[in-house]
Motif scaffolding. Structure first.
Motif, PDB file in Angstrom:
ATOM      1  N   GLY A 223      13.496  74.804   7.080  1.00  0.00           N
ATOM      2  CA  GLY A 223      14.456  73.502   7.242  1.00  0.00           C
ATOM      3  C   GLY A 223      14.724  73.334   8.739  1.00  0.00           C
ATOM      4  N   VAL A 224      14.212  74.025   9.480  1.00  0.00           N
ATOM      5  CA  VAL A 224      14.833  74.009  11.029  1.00  0.00           C
ATOM      6  C   VAL A 224      13.872  72.831  11.861  1.00  0.00           C
ATOM      7  CG1 VAL A 224      14.765  75.011  13.159  1.00  0.00           C
ATOM      8  CG2 VAL A 224      15.656  76.378  11.188  1.00  0.00           C
ATOM      9  N   SER A 225      14.401  71.992  12.444  1.00  0.00           N
ATOM     10  CA  SER A 225      13.622  70.894  13.304  1.00  0.00           C
ATOM     11  C   SER A 225      14.098  71.073  14.661  1.00  0.00           C
ATOM     12  CB  SER A 225      13.680  69.740  12.566  1.00  0.00           C
ATOM     13  OG  SER A 225      15.135  69.074  12.621  1.00  0.00           O
ATOM     14  N   ASP A 226      13.539  70.322  15.585  1.00  0.00           N
ATOM     15  CA  ASP A 226      13.744  70.363  16.776  1.00  0.00           C
ATOM     16  C   ASP A 226      13.758  68.967  17.484  1.00  0.00           C
ATOM     17  OD1 ASP A 226      11.097  69.798  16.872  1.00  0.00           O
ATOM     18  OD2 ASP A 226      10.746  70.996  18.841  1.00  0.00           O
ATOM     19  N   GLN A 227      14.541  68.967  18.643  1.00  0.00           N
ATOM     20  CA  GLN A 227      14.608  67.663  19.628  1.00  0.00           C
ATOM     21  C   GLN A 227      14.227  68.165  20.775  1.00  0.00           C
ATOM     22  OE1 GLN A 227      18.838  67.183  18.692  1.00  0.00           O
ATOM     23  NE2 GLN A 227      18.392  66.854  16.464  1.00  0.00           N
ATOM     24  N   GLN A 228      13.213  67.583  21.354  1.00  0.00           N
ATOM     25  CA  GLN A 228      12.738  67.861  22.975  1.00  0.00           C
ATOM     26  C   GLN A 228      12.686  66.652  23.725  1.00  0.00           C
ATOM     27  OE1 GLN A 228       9.623  70.576  23.411  1.00  0.00           O
ATOM     28  NE2 GLN A 228       9.764  71.314  21.135  1.00  0.00           N
TER      29      GLN A 228
ATOM     30  N   GLN B 132      17.646  70.979   8.827  1.00  0.00           N
ATOM     31  CA  GLN B 132      17.487  69.973   7.661  1.00  0.00           C
ATOM     32  C   GLN B 132      17.405  70.424   6.434  1.00  0.00           C
ATOM     33  OE1 GLN B 132      14.392  67.718   9.639  1.00  0.00           O
ATOM     34  NE2 GLN B 132      15.767  66.474  10.842  1.00  0.00           N
ATOM     35  N   ASP B 133      18.195  70.324   5.518  1.00  0.00           N
ATOM     36  CA  ASP B 133      18.318  71.027   4.207  1.00  0.00           C
ATOM     37  C   ASP B 133      16.979  70.510   3.487  1.00  0.00           C
ATOM     38  OD1 ASP B 133      20.098  72.984   4.840  1.00  0.00           O
ATOM     39  OD2 ASP B 133      21.725  71.481   4.247  1.00  0.00           O
ATOM     40  N   ASP B 134      16.807  68.823   3.821  1.00  0.00           N
ATOM     41  CA  ASP B 134      15.681  68.558   2.873  1.00  0.00           C
ATOM     42  C   ASP B 134      14.199  68.719   3.382  1.00  0.00           C
ATOM     43  OD1 ASP B 134      15.904  67.039   5.095  1.00  0.00           O
ATOM     44  OD2 ASP B 134      15.626  65.200   4.388  1.00  0.00           O
ATOM     45  N   ASN B 135      14.279  69.508   4.415  1.00  0.00           N
ATOM     46  CA  ASN B 135      12.811  69.803   5.133  1.00  0.00           C
ATOM     47  C   ASN B 135      12.408  71.080   4.325  1.00  0.00           C
ATOM     48  OD1 ASN B 135      10.805  70.594   6.349  1.00  0.00           O
ATOM     49  ND2 ASN B 135      11.712  70.290   8.466  1.00  0.00           N
ATOM     50  N   PRO B 136      11.285  71.351   3.628  1.00  0.00           N
ATOM     51  CA  PRO B 136      10.866  72.604   2.886  1.00  0.00           C
ATOM     52  C   PRO B 136      10.155  73.475   3.553  1.00  0.00           C
ATOM     53  CG  PRO B 136       9.429  70.619   2.215  1.00  0.00           C
ATOM     54  CD  PRO B 136      10.565  70.024   3.145  1.00  0.00           C
ATOM     55  N   ARG B 137       9.679  72.871   4.963  1.00  0.00           N
ATOM     56  CA  ARG B 137       8.751  73.708   5.796  1.00  0.00           C
ATOM     57  C   ARG B 137       9.479  74.716   6.534  1.00  0.00           C
ATOM     58  NH1 ARG B 137       3.318  71.061   7.026  1.00  0.00           N
ATOM     59  NH2 ARG B 137       3.087  69.653   4.817  1.00  0.00           N
ATOM     60  N   TYR B 138       8.868  76.019   7.046  1.00  0.00           N
ATOM     61  CA  TYR B 138       9.341  76.854   7.846  1.00  0.00           C
ATOM     62  C   TYR B 138       8.781  76.597   9.345  1.00  0.00           C
ATOM     63  CZ  TYR B 138       9.495  79.712   3.699  1.00  0.00           C
ATOM     64  OH  TYR B 138       9.793  80.318   2.732  1.00  0.00           O
ATOM     65  N   PHE B 139       8.084  75.654   9.733  1.00  0.00           N
ATOM     66  CA  PHE B 139       7.391  75.663  11.126  1.00  0.00           C
ATOM     67  C   PHE B 139       7.271  74.044  11.554  1.00  0.00           C
ATOM     68  CE2 PHE B 139       5.787  79.731   9.876  1.00  0.00           C
ATOM     69  CZ  PHE B 139       6.071  80.609  10.930  1.00  0.00           C
ATOM     70  N   ALA B 140       8.309  73.306  11.047  1.00  0.00           N
ATOM     71  CA  ALA B 140       8.499  71.884  11.139  1.00  0.00           C
ATOM     72  C   ALA B 140       9.004  71.520  12.392  1.00  0.00           C
ATOM     73  CB  ALA B 140       9.133  71.087  10.272  1.00  0.00           C
TER      74      ALA B 140
ATOM     75  N   ASP C  73       3.345  71.891   1.965  1.00  0.00           N
ATOM     76  CA  ASP C  73       4.612  72.042   1.489  1.00  0.00           C
ATOM     77  C   ASP C  73       4.765  72.984   0.347  1.00  0.00           C
ATOM     78  OD1 ASP C  73       5.822  69.967   2.793  1.00  0.00           O
ATOM     79  OD2 ASP C  73       5.285  68.378   1.362  1.00  0.00           O
ATOM     80  N   ASP C  74       3.746  73.450  -0.185  1.00  0.00           N
ATOM     81  CA  ASP C  74       3.589  74.431  -1.218  1.00  0.00           C
ATOM     82  C   ASP C  74       3.199  75.869  -0.877  1.00  0.00           C
ATOM     83  OD1 ASP C  74       1.078  73.603  -0.970  1.00  0.00           O
ATOM     84  OD2 ASP C  74       0.916  73.528  -3.244  1.00  0.00           O
TER      85      ASP C  74
END
Length: 174
Positions: free
Chosen positions: A5-10, A20-28, A144-145
């Protein structure tokens, strides 16, 4: 153990991670500033030592080329493109760097396809991405899965054969 659930701003001169707790991905998130170069070159390195033999004569002894194996997880296609350029200069020419080569041979590269490129990314200029096509041992495409896994080297194939994997479904492939 990977953060989920980690995202970035660049932006130019800016790189921030957020949860972002609603994000199920590891590499988003898009690739960060750290590259593979620090893993192929030492900031300081002893190349040789001077010693005196039994007769008092000075002789030069080259330092060893033994490096520990290293697995790098989460390598992006742009990092692989940069590594390919370094390989061309330091590994495959007349004056190859044996220290670079010794380190490079010890690196297992586990690539992750980009799903969230940033405006600061340069994969278009390096002719790669968002999917890894070469230069990796194992490549992951995050869904996602789960992950689709593909291998490019014998070392990667042997490692994946030891993992409990399932065949991808038609839905996952397309």
């Amino acid at each position: 153990q990977l953060p989920r659930g980690v995202s970035d701003q660049q932006a130019p001169g800016k790189y921030r991670l957020s949860q972002q707790d609603d994000n199920p991905r590891y590499f988003a998130w898009a690739n960060g500033a750290e590259a593979l170069k620090p893993m192929t070159f030492a900031p300081r390195e002893i190349l040789w030592k001077a010693e005196r033999d039994e007769q008092g004569q000075l002789r030069f002894v080259e330092s060893g080329l033994e490096f520990k194996p290293l697995a790098v997880f989460g390598v992006r296609p742009c990092d692989l493109a940069a590594l390919h350029i370094m390989d061309q200069h330091f590994a495959y020419n007349t004056y190859a760097d044996k220290y670079y080569n010794a380190r490079r041979r010890q690196i297992l590269l586990i690539s992750v396809d980009c799903s969230h490129p940033a405006p600061t990314c340069f994969c278009a200029s390096t002719g790669d991405g968002p999917n890894a096509n070469s230069g990796f041992d194992i490549a992951l495409t995050e869904l996602d899965d789960g992950f689709l896994v593909r291998t490019k080297s014998l070392r990667g194939k042997q490692l994946v054969e030891q993992l409990p994997t399932d065949e991808a479904t038609t839905f996952q492939l397309y």
